[in-house]
Design a protein around this motif. Structure first.
Motif, mmCIF file in Angstrom:
data_model
loop_
_atom_site.group_PDB
_atom_site.id
_atom_site.type_symbol
_atom_site.label_atom_id
_atom_site.label_comp_id
_atom_site.label_asym_id
_atom_site.label_seq_id
_atom_site.Cartn_x
_atom_site.Cartn_y
_atom_site.Cartn_z
ATOM 1 N N ASP A 235 0.810 -1.217 0.000
ATOM 2 C CA ASP A 235 0.000 0.000 0.000
ATOM 3 C C ASP A 235 0.846 1.271 0.000
ATOM 4 N N ASN A 236 2.038 1.208 0.578
ATOM 5 C CA ASN A 236 2.813 2.421 0.777
ATOM 6 C C ASN A 236 4.158 2.439 0.067
ATOM 7 N N ARG A 237 4.651 1.282 -0.390
ATOM 8 C CA ARG A 237 6.022 1.221 -0.885
ATOM 9 C C ARG A 237 6.079 0.697 -2.308
ATOM 10 N N TYR A 250 13.520 -0.399 -1.447
ATOM 11 C CA TYR A 250 12.150 -0.005 -1.191
ATOM 12 C C TYR A 250 12.127 1.509 -1.003
ATOM 13 N N GLU A 251 11.032 2.140 -1.425
ATOM 14 C CA GLU A 251 10.875 3.572 -1.204
ATOM 15 C C GLU A 251 9.395 3.873 -1.042
ATOM 16 N N ASP A 252 9.079 4.788 -0.138
ATOM 17 C CA ASP A 252 7.700 5.222 0.022
ATOM 18 C C ASP A 252 7.183 5.769 -1.314
ATOM 19 N N ILE A 253 5.989 5.365 -1.700
ATOM 20 C CA ILE A 253 5.461 5.728 -3.012
ATOM 21 C C ILE A 253 5.344 7.232 -3.167
ATOM 22 N N ASP A 254 4.685 7.895 -2.210
ATOM 23 C CA ASP A 254 4.497 9.337 -2.322
ATOM 24 C C ASP A 254 5.831 10.073 -2.284
ATOM 25 N N ALA A 255 6.748 9.606 -1.438
ATOM 26 C CA ALA A 255 8.061 10.250 -1.348
ATOM 27 C C ALA A 255 8.832 10.083 -2.654
#
Length: 284
Positions: A235-237, A250-255
């Motif tokens: 959901d987030n990465r 891995y990286e936060d999607i929004d970031a």
């Protein structure tokens, strides 16, 4: 206009299917060969730059051998280019594939024996026998636990991509020793039996279908930018090979979306979902 990466023709030879559009050269059907180096760069010209990489056991069609170089087309994705002639041989069809992130080939069926070669995820091998938990090949002995049948389809692309975490970024790379964004996606999806081009521009055209900005992203969805692609992990990465981290991370999607825009590489150009019954969305 024909795409150079996918057009089996040069100034001396071309595939017979191109006779009408590529005049004045010799027309030849490709001869079947396999890569017999652990890894080899597929280059745009002899001594040129790397377009992609080919792995041990991958099949190619050879159109020409000329001054130590082979002009080939890769069976897995249709890419054409040049490899050293000495990197190829005609050998039996592969029976197994390296499914671990990487493996070693030993000179005896014993992990304490001398290691001879390192093979990356995706290499294809022809197994002669099995001894004491090792697969006997013409190269030596490979731990059986690191291999699966060559035609086995894995269930989840993100799980395959995770094998490459912390792999150093390499433009045009296709291995655990160096990989780029599209190489990671290609390795992950092809391990799951999903045909996949080697570069992100073609992946954006050929893979899956567009999903709306309002639709919730799912595991194994793809986000594309101009010149970049990433796999949605949860959901987030997302997981991607990128030159900012110079690694698979891995990286936060929004970031990630904000960072890529801030560095001048634009906004997401498409969000794609690849339909496949075997793809799972609930892996850890």
């Amino acid at each position: 206009m024909m795409d150079r990466r996918l057009t089996p023709a040069n100034k001396r030879v071309a595939d017979p299917s191109l006779e009408a559009s590529w005049p004045g050269v010799r027309y030849a059907d490709p001869d079947p060969y396999s890569v017999q180096w652990p890894m080899v760069d597929l280059m745009n010209a002899p001594e040129g730059h790397r377009d992609r990489q080919l792995l041990f056991g991958e099949a190619v069609g050879v159109y020409e051998m000329h001054e130590g170089w082979a002009f080939v087309q890769a069976a897995k994705d249709g890419y054409v280019g040049y490899v050293p002639q000495s990197s190829l041989a005609q050998v039996p069809a592969p029976t197994h594939r390296i499914s671990a992130a990487a493996s070693h080939v030993y000179d005896q069926p014993n992990f304490k024996s001398r290691d001879l070669i390192r093979l990356t995820h995706g290499c294809l091998i022809h197994v002669l026998d099995e001894e004491q938990g090792f697969l006997k090949t013409s190269l030596g002995f490979i731990p059986a636990v690191h291999c699966v049948a060559a035609d086995m389809q894995q269930p989840d692309p993100v799980t395959e991509a995770k094998l490459f975490l912390d792999t150093p970024y390499l433009w045009g790379g296709n291995s655990r020793f160096g990989i780029d964004c599209s190489g990671l996606v290609q390795s992950a999806f092809m391990a799951c039996g999903i045909p996949c081009p080697g570069d992100s521009d073609l992946q954006e055209i050929e893979l899956g279908y567009e999903i709306a900005d309002t639709e919730t992203l799912q595991r194994n969805d793809l986000l594309f930018w101009k010149g970049h692609v990433a796999l949605v992990a949860d959901d987030n990465r997302l997981i991607h090979a990128n030159a900012f981290h110079m690694a698979v991370v891995y990286e936060d999607i929004d970031a990630a979306i904000a960072r890529i825009a801030a560095q001048g590489d634009g906004l997401v150009t498409s969000r794609k979902r690849v339909p496949m019954a075997r793809v799972q969305t609930n892996q850890i």
